[in-house]
Design a protein around this motif. Structure first.
Motif, PDB file in Angstrom:
ATOM      1  N   ILE A 179      -8.001   1.932  -7.732  1.00 12.75           N
ATOM      2  CA  ILE A 179      -6.802   2.586  -7.210  1.00 12.75           C
ATOM      3  C   ILE A 179      -5.550   1.900  -7.745  1.00 12.75           C
ATOM      4  O   ILE A 179      -4.594   2.561  -8.157  1.00 12.75           O
ATOM      5  CB  ILE A 179      -6.833   2.627  -5.675  1.00 12.75           C
ATOM      6  N   ASN A 180      -5.554   0.586  -7.758  1.00 12.92           N
ATOM      7  CA  ASN A 180      -4.414  -0.165  -8.294  1.00 12.92           C
ATOM      8  C   ASN A 180      -4.163   0.211  -9.751  1.00 12.92           C
ATOM      9  O   ASN A 180      -3.019   0.415 -10.169  1.00 12.92           O
ATOM     10  CB  ASN A 180      -4.658  -1.664  -8.151  1.00 12.92           C
ATOM     11  N   ILE A 204       1.591   1.229  -3.330  1.00 11.39           N
ATOM     12  CA  ILE A 204       0.386   0.814  -4.058  1.00 11.39           C
ATOM     13  C   ILE A 204      -0.407  -0.203  -3.245  1.00 11.39           C
ATOM     14  O   ILE A 204      -1.630  -0.074  -3.083  1.00 11.39           O
ATOM     15  CB  ILE A 204       0.747   0.261  -5.450  1.00 11.39           C
ATOM     16  N   ASN A 205       0.268  -1.205  -2.704  1.00 10.89           N
ATOM     17  CA  ASN A 205      -0.415  -2.241  -1.940  1.00 10.89           C
ATOM     18  C   ASN A 205      -1.121  -1.660  -0.715  1.00 10.89           C
ATOM     19  O   ASN A 205      -2.251  -2.055  -0.401  1.00 10.89           O
ATOM     20  CB  ASN A 205       0.572  -3.337  -1.518  1.00 10.89           C
ATOM     21  N   GLU A 206      -0.463  -0.753  -0.014  1.00 17.28           N
ATOM     22  CA  GLU A 206      -1.083  -0.143   1.169  1.00 17.28           C
ATOM     23  C   GLU A 206      -2.352   0.611   0.782  1.00 17.28           C
ATOM     24  O   GLU A 206      -3.365   0.518   1.480  1.00 17.28           O
ATOM     25  CB  GLU A 206      -0.094   0.785   1.871  1.00 17.28           C
ATOM     26  N   ALA A 207      -2.303   1.368  -0.306  1.00 15.07           N
ATOM     27  CA  ALA A 207      -3.484   2.106  -0.756  1.00 15.07           C
ATOM     28  C   ALA A 207      -4.623   1.146  -1.122  1.00 15.07           C
ATOM     29  O   ALA A 207      -5.780   1.376  -0.771  1.00 15.07           O
ATOM     30  CB  ALA A 207      -3.137   2.996  -1.941  1.00 15.07           C
ATOM     31  N   VAL A 208      -4.292   0.060  -1.797  1.00 11.49           N
ATOM     32  CA  VAL A 208      -5.305  -0.929  -2.194  1.00 11.49           C
ATOM     33  C   VAL A 208      -5.908  -1.597  -0.957  1.00 11.49           C
ATOM     34  O   VAL A 208      -7.132  -1.755  -0.853  1.00 11.49           O
ATOM     35  CB  VAL A 208      -4.701  -1.969  -3.165  1.00 11.49           C
ATOM     36  N   GLU A 209      -5.058  -1.980  -0.007  1.00  7.67           N
ATOM     37  CA  GLU A 209      -5.551  -2.635   1.213  1.00  7.67           C
ATOM     38  C   GLU A 209      -6.465  -1.716   2.018  1.00  7.67           C
ATOM     39  O   GLU A 209      -7.495  -2.146   2.531  1.00  7.67           O
ATOM     40  CB  GLU A 209      -4.376  -3.102   2.079  1.00  7.67           C
ATOM     41  N   ILE A 210      -6.093  -0.460   2.143  1.00  8.67           N
ATOM     42  CA  ILE A 210      -6.937   0.494   2.877  1.00  8.67           C
ATOM     43  C   ILE A 210      -8.238   0.734   2.107  1.00  8.67           C
ATOM     44  O   ILE A 210      -9.302   0.891   2.707  1.00  8.67           O
ATOM     45  CB  ILE A 210      -6.171   1.799   3.170  1.00  8.67           C
ATOM     46  N   ALA A 211      -8.161   0.727   0.784  1.00 10.57           N
ATOM     47  CA  ALA A 211      -9.370   0.874  -0.036  1.00 10.57           C
ATOM     48  C   ALA A 211     -10.347  -0.263   0.217  1.00 10.57           C
ATOM     49  O   ALA A 211     -11.565  -0.053   0.234  1.00 10.57           O
ATOM     50  CB  ALA A 211      -9.005   0.933  -1.518  1.00 10.57           C
ATOM     51  N   ILE A 251      -2.549  10.055  -1.063  1.00 12.35           N
ATOM     52  CA  ILE A 251      -1.526   9.521  -0.150  1.00 12.35           C
ATOM     53  C   ILE A 251      -0.497   8.707  -0.924  1.00 12.35           C
ATOM     54  O   ILE A 251       0.713   8.910  -0.780  1.00 12.35           O
ATOM     55  CB  ILE A 251      -2.173   8.661   0.953  1.00 12.35           C
ATOM     56  N   ALA A 252      -0.962   7.788  -1.750  1.00 17.14           N
ATOM     57  CA  ALA A 252      -0.043   6.926  -2.499  1.00 17.14           C
ATOM     58  C   ALA A 252       0.795   7.735  -3.487  1.00 17.14           C
ATOM     59  O   ALA A 252       1.994   7.485  -3.634  1.00 17.14           O
ATOM     60  CB  ALA A 252      -0.818   5.830  -3.218  1.00 17.14           C
ATOM     61  N   ARG A 264       3.355   2.124  10.378  1.00 19.03           N
ATOM     62  CA  ARG A 264       3.112   2.897   9.145  1.00 19.03           C
ATOM     63  C   ARG A 264       1.717   2.660   8.580  1.00 19.03           C
ATOM     64  O   ARG A 264       1.099   3.577   8.055  1.00 19.03           O
ATOM     65  CB  ARG A 264       4.183   2.585   8.111  1.00 19.03           C
ATOM     66  N   ARG A 265       1.223   1.438   8.658  1.00 19.99           N
ATOM     67  CA  ARG A 265      -0.133   1.163   8.163  1.00 19.99           C
ATOM     68  C   ARG A 265      -1.142   2.000   8.940  1.00 19.99           C
ATOM     69  O   ARG A 265      -2.042   2.611   8.366  1.00 19.99           O
ATOM     70  CB  ARG A 265      -0.448  -0.330   8.302  1.00 19.99           C
ATOM     71  N   THR A 266      -0.976   2.052  10.251  1.00 21.98           N
ATOM     72  CA  THR A 266      -1.882   2.842  11.084  1.00 21.98           C
ATOM     73  C   THR A 266      -1.749   4.326  10.726  1.00 21.98           C
ATOM     74  O   THR A 266      -2.750   5.037  10.632  1.00 21.98           O
ATOM     75  CB  THR A 266      -1.579   2.621  12.575  1.00 21.98           C
ATOM     76  N   ALA A 267      -0.524   4.779  10.520  1.00 22.35           N
ATOM     77  CA  ALA A 267      -0.300   6.180  10.139  1.00 22.35           C
ATOM     78  C   ALA A 267      -0.988   6.495   8.814  1.00 22.35           C
ATOM     79  O   ALA A 267      -1.591   7.565   8.659  1.00 22.35           O
ATOM     80  CB  ALA A 267       1.191   6.476  10.056  1.00 22.35           C
TER      81      ALA A 267
END
Length: 127
Positions: free
Chosen positions: A118-119, A99-106, A81-82, A3-6
């Protein structure tokens, strides 16, 4: 595909759509190195495109001292996305995960302040 890759691929696709004003399927072909079909990636991209007006309104309603048009393409794509995952996806994505996924990708693709920004916007949406 994980999912992270997606999500990262969806970010790249949505970024391409914004920058080059191209169709989602063409952008997905450009973003994917090989012919890999992923249902989650496809659902994110098409879901964001389908609900873009409502997603953008939700983002706009939660921006302080910013306009959506002034946001960098990277932040805009990640917020979309988020927001899709939080409010429009048929999948039950926990709020903290979205939220965490969006922050990590940011942190990978944005500048030093992107993750915090973003957070803040996403946290305000779920209150």
């Amino acid at each position: 595909m994980k999912r992270r890759t997606a999500r990262e691929k969806a970010f790249q696709v949505l970024f391409q759509i914004d920058i080059n004003d191209i169709e989602p399927n063409e952008a997905m072909e450009l973003a994917l190195e090989q012919d890999v079909e992923d249902a989650y990636l496809t659902s994110i991209v098409h879901g964001v495109v389908q609900h873009r007006q409502a997603i953008d309104q939700k983002i706009t309603d939660n921006l302080e001292n910013w306009k959506l048009s002034r946001l960098a393409y990277a932040e805009k794509a990640l917020l979309r996305i988020a927001t899709y995952e939080l409010f429009f996806s048929d999948e039950q994505i926990p709020q903290g995960v979205a939220i965490n996924e969006a922050v990590e990708i940011a942190h990978l693709y944005g500048d030093d302040k992107s993750g915090k920004f973003i957070n803040g916007v996403l946290s305000k949406m779920i209150k």
